[in-house]
Scaffold this active site. Structure first.
Site, PDB file in Angstrom:
ATOM      1  N   ASN A 321       0.812  -1.223   0.000  1.00 22.85           N
ATOM      2  CA  ASN A 321       0.000   0.000   0.000  1.00 22.85           C
ATOM      3  C   ASN A 321       0.845   1.272   0.000  1.00 22.85           C
ATOM      4  O   ASN A 321       0.361   2.340   0.394  1.00 22.85           O
ATOM      5  CB  ASN A 321      -0.969   0.047   1.191  1.00 22.85           C
ATOM      6  CG  ASN A 321      -1.946  -1.108   1.221  1.00 22.85           C
ATOM      7  OD1 ASN A 321      -2.120  -1.761   2.252  1.00 22.85           O
ATOM      8  ND2 ASN A 321      -2.593  -1.392   0.100  1.00 22.85           N
ATOM      9  N   GLY A 343       6.829  -0.578  -3.006  1.00 17.13           N
ATOM     10  CA  GLY A 343       6.267  -1.912  -2.960  1.00 17.13           C
ATOM     11  C   GLY A 343       4.858  -2.009  -3.482  1.00 17.13           C
ATOM     12  O   GLY A 343       4.166  -3.004  -3.202  1.00 17.13           O
ATOM     13  N   ASP A 344       4.396  -1.021  -4.234  1.00 24.51           N
ATOM     14  CA  ASP A 344       3.036  -1.047  -4.759  1.00 24.51           C
ATOM     15  C   ASP A 344       2.991  -0.219  -6.038  1.00 24.51           C
ATOM     16  O   ASP A 344       4.012  -0.056  -6.701  1.00 24.51           O
ATOM     17  CB  ASP A 344       2.042  -0.541  -3.702  1.00 24.51           C
ATOM     18  CG  ASP A 344       0.718  -1.291  -3.731  1.00 24.51           C
ATOM     19  OD1 ASP A 344       0.019  -1.181  -4.766  1.00 24.51           O
ATOM     20  OD2 ASP A 344       0.386  -1.982  -2.763  1.00 24.51           O
ATOM     21  N   ASP A 345       1.811   0.320  -6.382  1.00 25.75           N
ATOM     22  CA  ASP A 345       1.705   1.102  -7.618  1.00 25.75           C
ATOM     23  C   ASP A 345       2.659   2.302  -7.579  1.00 25.75           C
ATOM     24  O   ASP A 345       2.757   2.995  -6.561  1.00 25.75           O
ATOM     25  CB  ASP A 345       0.273   1.615  -7.799  1.00 25.75           C
ATOM     26  CG  ASP A 345      -0.740   0.490  -7.906  1.00 25.75           C
ATOM     27  OD1 ASP A 345      -0.364  -0.620  -8.315  1.00 25.75           O
ATOM     28  OD2 ASP A 345      -1.917   0.731  -7.574  1.00 25.75           O
ATOM     29  N   LEU A 367       4.768  -1.918  -8.888  1.00 23.52           N
ATOM     30  CA  LEU A 367       3.801  -2.675  -9.678  1.00 23.52           C
ATOM     31  C   LEU A 367       3.587  -2.062 -11.054  1.00 23.52           C
ATOM     32  O   LEU A 367       2.983  -2.691 -11.916  1.00 23.52           O
ATOM     33  CB  LEU A 367       2.459  -2.752  -8.943  1.00 23.52           C
ATOM     34  CG  LEU A 367       2.475  -3.389  -7.549  1.00 23.52           C
ATOM     35  CD1 LEU A 367       1.048  -3.616  -7.057  1.00 23.52           C
ATOM     36  CD2 LEU A 367       3.269  -4.673  -7.513  1.00 23.52           C
TER      37      LEU A 367
END
Length: 531
Positions: A321, A343-345, A367
Site C-alpha cells: 500500500n 512496494g506497490d503502484d 507494480l
C-alpha cells in the site's frame, strides 16, 4: 498578522517601511495635495525635482497644490520625484501604482491578503478601476514578499507548532522556508488556505514513530478508510525541494506493525494535496511512506515534477500500500521526471481522474503505472479518461501498465470489499516504454477485483474499458504474453484496443521472442493477434 515589507523608492532619502510579524506601517510622507499633485504628474515632477532649489519659480501644477511652499515641494520631491523612475522597468506606471505608493499602510494591508475579485478599498477601486490585473501588477511592484522561516528545535522535540505558526502567518502572498535541518513532525497538520504562496523545503521533515498517536488522530480523507497526517491545499502555490528537500514518513515502523495487511484501518498516507489548483511541486524526495506516499484529491491543474519516491522494507514485512501517488477527483495533472522505488503502484489513477500526463519516469520494483482500482462503490459512476503516459523506463516491475476494476457484484464494503461500480476508462495512450526483467506481463487488464480472499466473477463488471493504445514498447519479461486482458462480458468487453510495435523477449534468453496476447472478451482490437 503576516510579515510584510512595502518599499517606497525615493531619491533624497531612503524611506522604507519595514515590518515584523506584527507590522505597524509608518507613513513618513505627508499625503497632502502637494504630494498627490506630484504623483499625478510623474514626468513633470521628476523634471522639477531634478533641478529644484528653494525659491525657484514653480510650474502651475506645483505652485497651486503646494501653496508655493519650498518645504512642501522638498518633502514631495524626497518622497516621490524619482519613485516611479526607480521602479523595475516592467512596472506599469499608472494611477493604480501611484495610489499604492501614496498610501503605503493601506497598500501593505491590501497586498498582504489580496485575492482577485474581492472588494477593494476605495483608494484602490477608483485608481485601479477595480481591475484585478492592475491591482496585482501594483502589488508586484511595491510589495516585497513576506517570509516566514521555520525555526527547528534541533533537540528532537516536536517542531509542528513552529510549522503551523509559519503557515498561519505566511499562507497568502508570502513565502515559507524550511531550513537545511531536520524538523520533527509529531502532530497532524491541516494547512489548506494557501494562496500565491511559495514553500521552500531545504531540509527534512520526519514524522514520528508514535503509531498509537497517528492511528488515533489521522484525518479521514473521505475515500475508502484512508486517512492522512497532512492536508495541504489552496491555489497558485509552489512547493520546491530543490532536489534535496525531503519528507520522511518513517514507514518501516508501519510495515512492521501491519505485517502485510492491506488497508490497515487508520494507517495514514503521508501527504494529501487537497482541493488545490494551479500548484507546482518540484524537486522533492519522499522516503519511507507510512502508507500511500501521497494523494491528489479534488485537484485541478497541478504539476508534479522531479520527484523521488523510495518506500522499501528492510525486513520480511512488505511495504504494501505504499503507492507513489494516487489521483482521485482530479483534472489536468502532470507527472514529470519521477523516480519511484516502492512496494506497490508507482502512480495510480483512481476515481474521476481526467486529462493526466505522465512522462519521463523511472520505475524500480513497483507494480507499474496503474489505472484503478475503480468501480469499488456500488452504483457510483466514475471515469478515468484522456491519459497520456510516455517515456517510461522500468526495472524489475510487476507490470508496465495495468488496468484493474472491481467486479459487478458487491461483496462486503470498502476498503477491502465492494464492487458494482459503473463508468468507463477511455482514451488511454501508453507510448515508449522500456521494461527490464518484468515479473509479469507488460500490459494487463483485469476486471476481477473483489473482496480479499474470494474469487470474483470477471464477467460481471459493468465498467467499460475502451480506446486503449500502446506504442513502441521494448524489453524482457518472465511471462509468455505481451498482454493479458481479462475484460468483462457484462460491459460488452473491451473495445478499441490498439497495440503497435511491442517487442519483448524472455528474461534470460534474449533470442526467445514473446509475441502472444491473451484475450478474454476483447471485442475490437488492432495491431496484434489474440491467442
Amino acid at each position: 498578522m503576516r510579515s510584510a515589507t512595502l518599499f517606497l523608492w525615493v531619491a533624497a532619502v531612503n524611506v522604507a517601511l519595514a515590518t515584523t510579524l506584527n507590522p505597524q506601517p509608518r507613513d513618513t510622507c505627508s499625503s497632502n495635495n502637494c504630494l498627490r499633485a506630484f504623483l499625478g504628474r510623474p514626468e513633470e515632477a521628476a523634471s522639477l525635482c531634478a533641478t529644484y532649489t528653494s525659491g525657484a519659480i514653480l510650474p502651475t501644477f506645483a505652485a497651486s497644490s503646494c501653496s508655493n511652499s519650498p518645504s512642501k515641494v522638498a518633502s514631495a520631491c524626497s518622497c516621490i520625484a524619482t519613485a516611479t523612475a526607480a521602479l523595475p522597468p516592467t512596472c506599469d506606471r499608472d494611477n493604480c501604482l501611484r495610489a499604492f505608493i501614496a498610501r503605503p499602510a493601506a497598500a501593505t494591508a491590501l497586498c498582504a491578503s489580496y485575492k482577485p475579485n474581492e472588494i477593494l478599498p476605495e483608494f484602490a477601486a477608483s485608481a485601479c478601476d477595480s481591475a484585478p490585473s492592475r491591482v496585482q501588477s501594483a502589488c508586484a511592484c511595491v510589495y516585497a514578499t513576506p517570509t516566514c522561516t521555520v525555526a527547528a528545535q534541533n533537540d528532537g522535540s516536536d517542531d509542528t507548532p513552529a510549522i503551523l505558526d509559519a503557515f498561519d502567518k505566511c499562507s497568502r502572498n508570502a513565502k515559507i522556508v524550511f531550513q537545511n535541518t531536520t524538523y520533527n513532525v509529531n502532530q497532524v497538520m491541516n494547512t489548506t488556505d494557501l494562496y500565491n504562496c511559495e514553500i521552500e523545503i531545504h531540509g527534512t521533515l520526519v514524522w514520528s514513530i508514535n503509531t498509537t498517536y497517528w492511528l488515533n488522530n489521522s484525518m479521514p480523507v473521505g475515500y475508502q478508510n484512508q486517512s492522512t497526517v497532512w492536508f495541504l491545499g489552496g491555489s497558485k502555490y509552489t512547493v520546491d525541494g530543490f532536489g534535496y528537500g525531503t519528507i520522511d514518513g518513517n514507514g518501516q515502523v508501519w510495515y512492521n506493525l501491519v505485517k502485510g495487511q492491506s488497508n490497515y484501518p487508520h494507517r495514514p498516507m503521508g501527504l494529501t494535496i487537497w482541493q488545490s489548483s494551479e500548484a507546482i511541486f518540484r524537486g522533492l524526495r519522499f522516503l519511507n511512506g507510512q502508507m500511500w506516499t501521497m494523494a491528489l484529491m479534488h485537484c485541478d491543474s497541478i504539476i508534479m515534477e522531479d520527484i523521488y519516491v523510495y518506500s522499501k522494507s528492510t525486513n520480511g514485512y512488505p511495504a504494501r500500500n505504499t503507492d507513489g501517488c494516487d489521483t482521485i477527483y482530479c483534472n489536468n495533472i502532470t507527472f514529470r521526471r519521477w523516480c519511484v522505488r516502492n512496494g506497490d503502484d508507482a502512480i495510480s489513477l483512481k476515481a474521476n481522474s481526467t486529462n493526466i500526463l505522465i512522462e519521463d519516469v523511472i520505475l524500480e520494483d513497483s507494480l507499474g503505472i496503474a489505472l484503478g482500482s475503480i468501480g469499488q462503490y456500488y452504483g457510483a459512476y466514475e471515469t478515468i479518461e484522456n491519459v497520456l503516459v510516455r517515456n517510461v523506463t522500468g526495472y524489475g516491475t510487476r507490470y508496465g501498465g495495468y488496468i484493474k476494476t472491481w467486479t459487478g457484484d458487491q461483496v462486503d464494503y470498502p476498503p477491502n470489499g465492494g464492487g458494482g461500480g459503473l463508468g468507463y476508462i477511455n482514451n488511454i495512450t501508453w507510448n515508449d516504454f522500456t521494461l527490464y526483467q518484468l515479473q509479469q506481463y507488460p500490459i494487463q487488464f483485469g476486471q476481477c477485483t473483489t473482496f480479499s480472499g474470494t474469487t470474483g466473477n470477471c464477467n460481471s463488471s459493468l465498467f467499460k474499458i475502451k480506446n486503449v493504445n500502446a506504442n513502441n514498447w521494448v524489453g524482457d519479461t518472465a511471462q509468455s504474453y505481451v498482454a493479458y486482458m481479462q475484460c468483462s462480458k457484462a460491459a460488452g468487453g473491451c473495445d478499441g484496443i490498439n497495440f503497435n510495435n511491442l517487442t519483448f523477449t524472455k528474461t534470460g534468453n534474449s533470442s526467445l521472442p514473446v509475441t502472444a496476447y491473451r484475450c478474454r472478451q476483447v471485442s475490437s482490437y488492432s495491431g496484434f493477434t489474440c491467442t
